[in-house]
Design a protein around this motif. Sequence first.
Motif, short mmCIF file in Angstrom:
data_model
loop_
_atom_site.label_atom_id
_atom_site.label_comp_id
_atom_site.label_asym_id
_atom_site.label_seq_id
_atom_site.Cartn_x
_atom_site.Cartn_y
_atom_site.Cartn_z
N ASN A 1 33.92 4.84 -25.93
CA ASN A 1 32.93 4.33 -24.97
C ASN A 1 32.35 5.45 -24.11
O ASN A 1 31.19 5.40 -23.71
N ARG B 1 29.80 7.13 -26.45
CA ARG B 1 28.60 6.34 -26.79
C ARG B 1 27.56 6.36 -25.68
O ARG B 1 26.37 6.31 -25.94
N ARG B 2 28.01 6.41 -24.43
CA ARG B 2 27.04 6.40 -23.35
C ARG B 2 26.16 7.64 -23.36
O ARG B 2 25.11 7.67 -22.73
N PHE C 1 18.54 -7.11 -24.38
CA PHE C 1 19.36 -8.24 -23.93
C PHE C 1 18.44 -9.38 -23.49
O PHE C 1 17.69 -9.24 -22.52
N ILE D 1 21.37 -2.00 -16.68
CA ILE D 1 22.74 -2.52 -16.83
C ILE D 1 23.73 -1.44 -17.28
O ILE D 1 24.86 -1.37 -16.78
N GLY D 2 23.29 -0.57 -18.19
CA GLY D 2 24.18 0.50 -18.63
C GLY D 2 24.48 1.47 -17.50
O GLY D 2 25.60 1.97 -17.35
N LYS E 1 26.81 -0.75 -14.91
CA LYS E 1 28.11 -1.22 -15.37
C LYS E 1 28.90 -0.14 -16.12
O LYS E 1 30.11 -0.13 -16.05
N VAL E 2 28.20 0.72 -16.84
CA VAL E 2 28.93 1.73 -17.61
C VAL E 2 29.03 3.03 -16.82
O VAL E 2 30.11 3.58 -16.65
N LYS F 1 28.39 3.31 -13.67
CA LYS F 1 28.82 2.96 -12.31
C LYS F 1 27.94 3.58 -11.23
O LYS F 1 28.43 3.96 -10.15
N ARG G 1 15.85 2.20 -22.17
CA ARG G 1 17.24 1.82 -21.91
C ARG G 1 18.20 2.91 -22.39
O ARG G 1 19.17 3.25 -21.71
N MET H 1 20.19 6.69 -19.77
CA MET H 1 21.61 7.09 -19.73
C MET H 1 21.78 8.61 -19.82
O MET H 1 22.91 9.10 -19.92
#
Lengths: 250, 213
Positions: free
Chosen positions: A78, A81-82, A94, A105-106, A109-110, A112, A155, A159
């Motif tokens: 994980n 992947r980010r 989504f 959201i990434g 939530k991922v 932070k 999206r 990241m």
Amino acid sequence: MISDTILNVVDLHKKYGDSIALDGVSFRVRKGETKVIIGPNGSGKTTLLKCLNLLVKPDKGRIWLGNIEITDPRININKIRRKIGFVFQDFNLFHHLTVLNNVMIGLVKVRKLKKHQAYKKAVDALSTVGLDNTLYHKYPAQLSGGQKQRVAIARALAMDPVIMLYDEPTSSLDPQFVNEVLQVIRKLAKNGVTSIIVTHQIDFALEIADEIIVMHKGRIIESGRPTELLSNPQNILTKKILIRNFRTLR
Amino acid sequence: MDFWSNFLINLVQGLTTTLQILVISIPLSIITGFILGFARVYGNKIIFYISTGISTTFRGLPLIVTLLILFFGLADLKIYLSPFWASILGFTLCGGSYISEYVKGAIQSIEQGQAEAARALGMNKLQEIIYIILPQTLIRALPGVSNEIIYMIQYSSLSFVIGVKEIFSVAKTFNSLYFRSIEIFTTVAFVYLLLIAIATLVFKIIENKLKIT
Ligand SMILES: Nc1ncnc2c1ncn2[C@@H]1O[C@H](COP(=O)(O)OP(=O)(O)OP(=O)(O)O)[C@@H](O)[C@H]1O
Ligand SMILES: [Mg+2]
């Protein structure tokens, strides 16, 4: 290893049941490079791309991202992947989230990030892909295909990925929306975003690629600079693909 | 006291009991339904068999039998539930089992690509379920869930068999005292219709709020 190699793929194998999807694939991607993968249907392009962020688990072979071996079973995938942006053929936005929240959201939530930091990054990414800010609070179902794919790119981009993977990013689009998406991918590649692009748009591939990889039956049958492949294709299939698809060739 | 004032006073008491049962068992059955539904899709073998077993059993049993078992059957095993709590348990198990069907169907109707996109962003399984799958499941299961809630309102009348003094049992009692069937049962029917109209309206409002076109 060459110091600016960002992705190193060594001898990947993958079977689905008895059918062989990847049969010993190796290649490297340098920082800032644009790699394009072409090949007939079923040649293993999607499987290869999904192996690179382990959405598909290879049966054999090793993959390094920078100096981290991501095929090491002890790795937290994980976290890896980010850092790998993935753009799907069918967008996979989504459904229940607005454009803005799809991109945020990434980050929230991922990664932070705080809401306001995430918001700022999301807006940055969305303006990079040229999405009008009147669309930020729309839901995916309210967008055109071209807009959806640009949101999907944003999206992934938000990241801060070290590499972007695109799986036939324009194949699900109506013809009138293809260009706005290619335009974005082109712009990112020009700005130095390391990219691997699977596509059937041969003219785009020839225009944008630093190197083209031709796949057939799970193997790389040929690779090289677009000019090399065009002027002197080694493999009969390469020749066929290029001639059938490249409009200005003849 | 004349018939009507006597009847209405008792009816309001019965209605209060009915509402207490519903207000407790509706949320419990929704929670149970979501837990069972997710367990049936995401659980390992053991969890899958347990959750599927519960859901199949309580969808298979007539609710009236479930209520009798929970009240009289368990009492034989020295487990004493009050009629009130036995019916809440019965409605929760039955409603939850049916709701888990809708939840399971809703989860399975979500395209694989949604989970793939979540994973590609670096979400772990729990984040994927909570932030991506659960909200979409809520939206997709809602029409089924609201149907089930309407059934539960109707079936709450069954708890008279284990002696709960809810509206239907009040009606039955008054009918055997006064034999004014038309007035008594029409009044009760009207109360149920009203409850169902309110529930339908509430769910329509929620559905519109969650609509994502
Ligand atoms: N999930 C799967 N289960 C079983 N077989 C699969 C699966 N995914 C791919 N395959 C098979 O593996 C081979 C490679 O498929 P893959 O999707 O990687 O090819 P592709 O080059 O992306 O094709 P296309 O151009 O049609 O997208 C094909 O023979 C395909 O049928
Ligand atoms: Mg493919």
